[in-house]
Enzyme design. Structure first.
Site, PDB file in Angstrom:
ATOM      1  N   GLY B  54       1.185   6.215   0.371  1.00  0.00           N
ATOM      2  CA  GLY B  54       2.571   6.529   0.738  1.00  0.00           C
ATOM      3  C   GLY B  54       2.961   7.689  -0.154  1.00  0.00           C
ATOM      4  O   GLY B  54       2.114   8.509  -0.489  1.00  0.00           O
ATOM      5  N   CYS B  86      -4.816   6.094  -2.888  1.00  0.00           N
ATOM      6  CA  CYS B  86      -4.022   7.334  -2.833  1.00  0.00           C
ATOM      7  C   CYS B  86      -2.784   7.243  -3.722  1.00  0.00           C
ATOM      8  O   CYS B  86      -2.921   7.302  -4.944  1.00  0.00           O
ATOM      9  CB  CYS B  86      -3.673   7.694  -1.394  1.00  0.00           C
ATOM     10  SG  CYS B  86      -3.115   9.398  -1.227  1.00  0.00           S
ATOM     11  N   ARG B 142      -3.192  14.697   1.686  1.00  0.00           N
ATOM     12  CA  ARG B 142      -2.461  15.196   0.501  1.00  0.00           C
ATOM     13  C   ARG B 142      -2.935  14.411  -0.724  1.00  0.00           C
ATOM     14  O   ARG B 142      -2.140  13.919  -1.528  1.00  0.00           O
ATOM     15  CB  ARG B 142      -0.950  15.057   0.701  1.00  0.00           C
ATOM     16  CG  ARG B 142      -0.383  16.042   1.723  1.00  0.00           C
ATOM     17  CD  ARG B 142       1.066  15.765   2.070  1.00  0.00           C
ATOM     18  NE  ARG B 142       1.885  15.508   0.903  1.00  0.00           N
ATOM     19  CZ  ARG B 142       2.549  16.431   0.214  1.00  0.00           C
ATOM     20  NH1 ARG B 142       2.507  17.688   0.590  1.00  0.00           N
ATOM     21  NH2 ARG B 142       3.276  16.111  -0.834  1.00  0.00           N
ATOM     22  N   HIS B 177      -8.113   7.153   1.979  1.00  0.00           N
ATOM     23  CA  HIS B 177      -7.470   6.034   2.685  1.00  0.00           C
ATOM     24  C   HIS B 177      -8.489   5.196   3.449  1.00  0.00           C
ATOM     25  O   HIS B 177      -8.757   5.472   4.618  1.00  0.00           O
ATOM     26  CB  HIS B 177      -6.423   6.560   3.662  1.00  0.00           C
ATOM     27  CG  HIS B 177      -5.248   7.175   2.993  1.00  0.00           C
ATOM     28  ND1 HIS B 177      -4.230   6.433   2.448  1.00  0.00           N
ATOM     29  CD2 HIS B 177      -4.931   8.463   2.733  1.00  0.00           C
ATOM     30  CE1 HIS B 177      -3.345   7.219   1.900  1.00  0.00           C
ATOM     31  NE2 HIS B 177      -3.744   8.474   2.048  1.00  0.00           N
ATOM     32  N   GLU B 179      -8.079   2.433   4.732  1.00  0.00           N
ATOM     33  CA  GLU B 179      -7.419   1.577   5.724  1.00  0.00           C
ATOM     34  C   GLU B 179      -7.204   2.270   7.066  1.00  0.00           C
ATOM     35  O   GLU B 179      -6.756   1.650   8.014  1.00  0.00           O
ATOM     36  CB  GLU B 179      -6.065   1.096   5.168  1.00  0.00           C
ATOM     37  CG  GLU B 179      -4.946   2.141   5.124  1.00  0.00           C
ATOM     38  CD  GLU B 179      -5.060   3.158   3.983  1.00  0.00           C
ATOM     39  OE1 GLU B 179      -6.107   3.173   3.286  1.00  0.00           O
ATOM     40  OE2 GLU B 179      -4.116   3.954   3.803  1.00  0.00           O
TER      41      GLU B 179
END
Lengths: 302, 196
Positions: B54, B86, B142, B177, B179
């Protein structure tokens, strides 16, 4: 990073990467800002991203005339100022504004009805871009057309700049209700629904099978208070855009903080009491029912 | 016994991680219950914990404001598994080189936020990870990199000379990530292989 990396093995701008970016915004508040000072405040109060534009929707409404993409130099000032993602708005169908925003470093492009549409028949071919796009939708068929064009995020098309949440609620209910109907339909009934609503059939099936839009679904348009933000989360939105609601408020820091906390605590009324009590005075608004049909922005780009 | 799997849900891609944990658990014939953590008081009942991706500035602020931060530290001090991805990695580090993020000092690493640039520089690639037979589909959005991993930290994967997956005691951290694709081998590695 060194030069040794074999860039052939890196895939940029794929659907996974673009939709993945949108997923990282979930549960967050994206705030409209017109300059670096506002962007600084937005980041400090906990915004997940900022949307840079030349003036907030409430001011665009007052001023009238043609509303265009903001100066890309101003966007760069904002990207230099904050570490969170910076988004920019382009006119519906304005491929060149979108390319300029992408090249200037916008992390996401909003093909937005808040600006004056540049093309009255076509939206931008968004699959062609490395940057992800967000687009507005009033109902499921509009949402699926935008996703088919390559949008990685959908938001409601509530009447921007009014401070009245009523149309955002209306659009979110349209989308949820249509998905619930599709879930109960047979294969051929879904095919027929797709034809009648000019929606891509493969996306109709995918949405019905998932029981939700295949991309992230935010609320936008008319959200002015912590209670409005909590209401949109209650209606199943993944997160919130706030336009004029932060910097049109009496105390932007207090209102921004309160809306971020309200999104996290949307299902806890006791906590919302404290949050709403500390938000300060909200923006002044114009009720949607009083708005003449030709002053509504949501009908732009179907 | 049902595994109580806490997913920090103050902001970020919570449902994707919840689905990945459920896939990994059922592959082990293990029942699991996802506990979404938006307030204090829930972490102590969790067997494993996940801090998702996030925005690290937002997640960091809300963890402190809601009083969840100290509970996460206690979870790791008790030796219970945690996976941080992340933004989760940034929050778990000892140093994020950025005073906008208050770190939890759970992984003895220095991270650099947004190390690859802006979103247009985000990418997916196949990554070799220690402990996995086949390359892993890694999505970097990012993403941060680890500039420096100190001696107690085991490096599980590197990209372009920088660590991007690490383990220290019960904590696994990744700058990508795991997921976002149906491959749940990394959740498996973090939560099931270490506890058996």
């Amino acid at each position: 990073m060194s030069d040794e990396t074999d860039i052939e093995e890196l895939r940029r701008g794929t659907e996974l990467v673009k939709r993945g970016f949108a997923k990282m915004q979930k549960g967050g508040v994206i705030m409209d800002v017109v300059n670096r000072e506002q962007a600084r405040i937005a980041e400090d109060v906990g915004a997940v991203a900022v949307m840079h534009l030349e003036s907030v929707p409430a001011d665009i409404r007052k001023r009238g005339g043609v509303a265009r993409m903001a100066d890309p130099a101003a966007l760069k000032e904002v990207t230099d100022e904050v570490s969170i993602p910076v988004m920019g708005k382009c006119r519906i169908g304005h491929t060149k504004e979108a390319q300029i925003l992408e090249a200037a470093g916008a992390d996401m492009v909003d093909e937005s009805e808040v600006l004056t549409p540049a093309d009255d028949r076509y939206h931008i071919e968004k699959q062609d871009f490395t940057a992800p796009f967000v687009c507005g939708a009033r109902n499921l068929q509009e949402a699926l057309r935008r996703i088919d064009e390559g949008a990685a995020m959908i938001r409601t098309k509530g009447e921007a700049g009014t401070g009245d949440v009523n149309q955002a609620v209306h659009h979110q209910r349209n989308i949820k209700s249509a998905i619930r109907k599709l879930e109960g339909m047979s294969h051929e009934e879904r095919e027929k629904w797709a034809r009648e609503h000019e929606a891509p059939a493969d996306l109709v099936h995918e949405t019905a099978d998932m029981g939700r839009l295949p991309v992230v679904n935010f609320a936008a348009g008319g959200i002015a208070t912590p209670a409005d933000a909590a209401l949109m989360m209650y209606h199943g939105c993944d997160g919130i855009f706030v336009g004029s609601g932060i910097f049109g408020a009496e105390n932007p820091e207090a209102m921004g903080t309160a809306i971020v906390e309200a999104v996290n605590n949307w299902d806890d009324p006791e906590t919302l009491v404290d949050i709403a009590s500390n938000a300060g005075e909200g923006m002044s608004g114009d009720a949607n029912v009083d708005l003449p049909e030709d002053e509504k922005m949501q009908g732009r780009g179907v | 016994m049902t595994l109580q799997a806490g997913v920090v849900a103050v902001q970020g891609d919570v449902s994707e991680h919840a689905a990945a944990i459920e896939r990994a658990a059922s592959a082990h014939g293990q029942d699991s219950k996802i506990v979404e953590i938006r307030e204090a008081g829930l972490v102590p009942q969790c067997d494993v914990l996940l801090v998702p991706g996030g925005e690290s500035t937002t997640i960091s602020r809300l963890l402190q404001r809601e009083g969840i931060a100290e509970e996460i530290v206690a979870h790791v001090e008790a030796g219970k598994p945690m996976l941080a991805t992340c933004a989760g990695l940034i929050v778990s580090a000892t140093d994020a080189q950025d005073d906008r993020v208050e770190t939890l000092n759970l992984l003895d690493v220095t991270v650099e936020r947004n190390a690859f640039g802006r979103q247009k520089d985000s990418f997916e690639t196949a990554l070799d990870i220690d402990g996995l037979d086949e390359p892993f589909p890694a999505v970097f959005i990012r993403a941060p990199v680890i500039d420096e991993a100190f001696e107690d930290v085991e490096v599980l994967a590197e990209f372009d000379g920088n660590p991007v997956a690490v383990r220290q005691g019960p904590v696994v951290g990744t700058s990508f990530h795991p997921e976002l694709t149906p491959d749940s081998r990394l959740h498996d590695l973090a939560f099931f292989e270490t506890t058996e």
